[in-house]
Design a protein around this motif. Sequence first.
Motif, PDB file in Angstrom:
ATOM      1  N   LEU A  48       0.830  -1.201   0.000  1.00 52.65           N
ATOM      2  CA  LEU A  48       0.000   0.000   0.000  1.00 52.65           C
ATOM      3  C   LEU A  48       0.867   1.255   0.000  1.00 52.65           C
ATOM      4  O   LEU A  48       0.624   2.200  -0.770  1.00 52.65           O
ATOM      5  N   PHE A  68      -6.250   5.120   5.296  1.00 49.40           N
ATOM      6  CA  PHE A  68      -6.538   3.859   4.605  1.00 49.40           C
ATOM      7  C   PHE A  68      -6.421   2.678   5.549  1.00 49.40           C
ATOM      8  O   PHE A  68      -7.295   1.808   5.587  1.00 49.40           O
ATOM      9  N   TRP A  72      -9.312   0.294   6.383  1.00 46.50           N
ATOM     10  CA  TRP A  72      -9.165  -1.028   5.762  1.00 46.50           C
ATOM     11  C   TRP A  72      -7.845  -1.633   6.246  1.00 46.50           C
ATOM     12  O   TRP A  72      -6.827  -1.578   5.549  1.00 46.50           O
ATOM     13  N   LEU A  78      -9.860  -4.048   2.231  1.00 44.28           N
ATOM     14  CA  LEU A  78      -9.793  -3.168   1.074  1.00 44.28           C
ATOM     15  C   LEU A  78     -10.477  -3.812  -0.125  1.00 44.28           C
ATOM     16  O   LEU A  78     -11.187  -3.137  -0.887  1.00 44.28           O
ATOM     17  N   VAL A  86     -13.205   4.076  -1.960  1.00 44.71           N
ATOM     18  CA  VAL A  86     -11.746   4.077  -2.104  1.00 44.71           C
ATOM     19  C   VAL A  86     -11.291   5.270  -2.941  1.00 44.71           C
ATOM     20  O   VAL A  86     -10.330   5.962  -2.595  1.00 44.71           O
TER      21      VAL A  86
END
Length: 359
Positions: A48, A68, A72, A78, A86
Amino acid sequence: MRDLNADPGGLSRDILDWYDRQARDMPWRTGPADRAAGVRPDPYRVWLSEVMLQQTTVAAVTDYFQRFTARWPRVEDLAAAEDADVMAEWAGLGYYARARNLLKCARVVAQELDGTFPDSYEALLKLPGIGPYTAAAIASIAFDRPETVLDGNVERVMARLHDIHEPLPGSKPLLKDRAAELTPEVRPGCYAQAVMDLGATICTPKSPACGICPWREPCAARIAGTAPELPKKTPKKAKPTRHGIVYLARSSAGDWLLERRPDKGLLGGMLGWPGPEWGESPQPAPPFDADWQDLGAEVRHTFTHFHLILRVMVAELPEGFAPAEQQEIITRHAFRPSDLPTAMRKAFDLWRGGQTGGD
């Protein structure tokens, strides 16, 4: 003094010793002390962060990464997220194809690989949105594979260390060869991060701090006095300018008319203001007939390959207006300017700046 050609292992040990003392603290990083204690990096967080860091700075990414991972925390989370959620969280990071590929990759890992990232360069390269640099970085940092990680910081360090004057991007293969010669079999993940840290904090683009560099003695460019001018780059062509029009329509209740852009192309999949395609002289294309008023101020924004100038037109959204395909009415309570891509948010900011007593 280390011999640049005869003792690559010594150079690697020197920078690892420096990294053990000076490693940057970043939310996605498993630091050298934790690594020494047996803590393994989380491949999801490494992946990520590397996707987010493409074309972007650590300072710009940190808050996005934390949001993020709070929302998630696992790749399965995710993968199960709504695309629009998203894309909204990604808004402002730019290069929106990365966000679309992020979701594709998460779903492949979650649904086809039981939530486990592959641990080899070759297998990682097969995943959506993962190119040679990202595959090498994940394999190295997350799985300690001795892959050659070559980002902008590493290119600069290698060009100076070896006093390479061939300009980028043509010198990339040579710089990668020089980087590969120094990549150790032991602690390659820490080594890769060490060289990136060196470029970010000491071997900086301007005014490198050669006096405190762990590779000061063998650095050929320091000896030659050429470090500040390296790496050399082929001059870029001047960016063209495109023009556009955006139409901001708000109802009496404060609801907004937005339009979702096609999945493919610039700002793909993002919500923004309706308007014609950008070009040299875009033709007006209001989403409905109204007394559209020119806000009298322009949005100016720069993308990778061009500059953009947008006229901003405003009108009241008619009662009972039925959105066309790809359009959405976002209520005033659900509307978040931060969900818009930067160019579109600039248009909203211009509108808001022109209000007196409004919200």
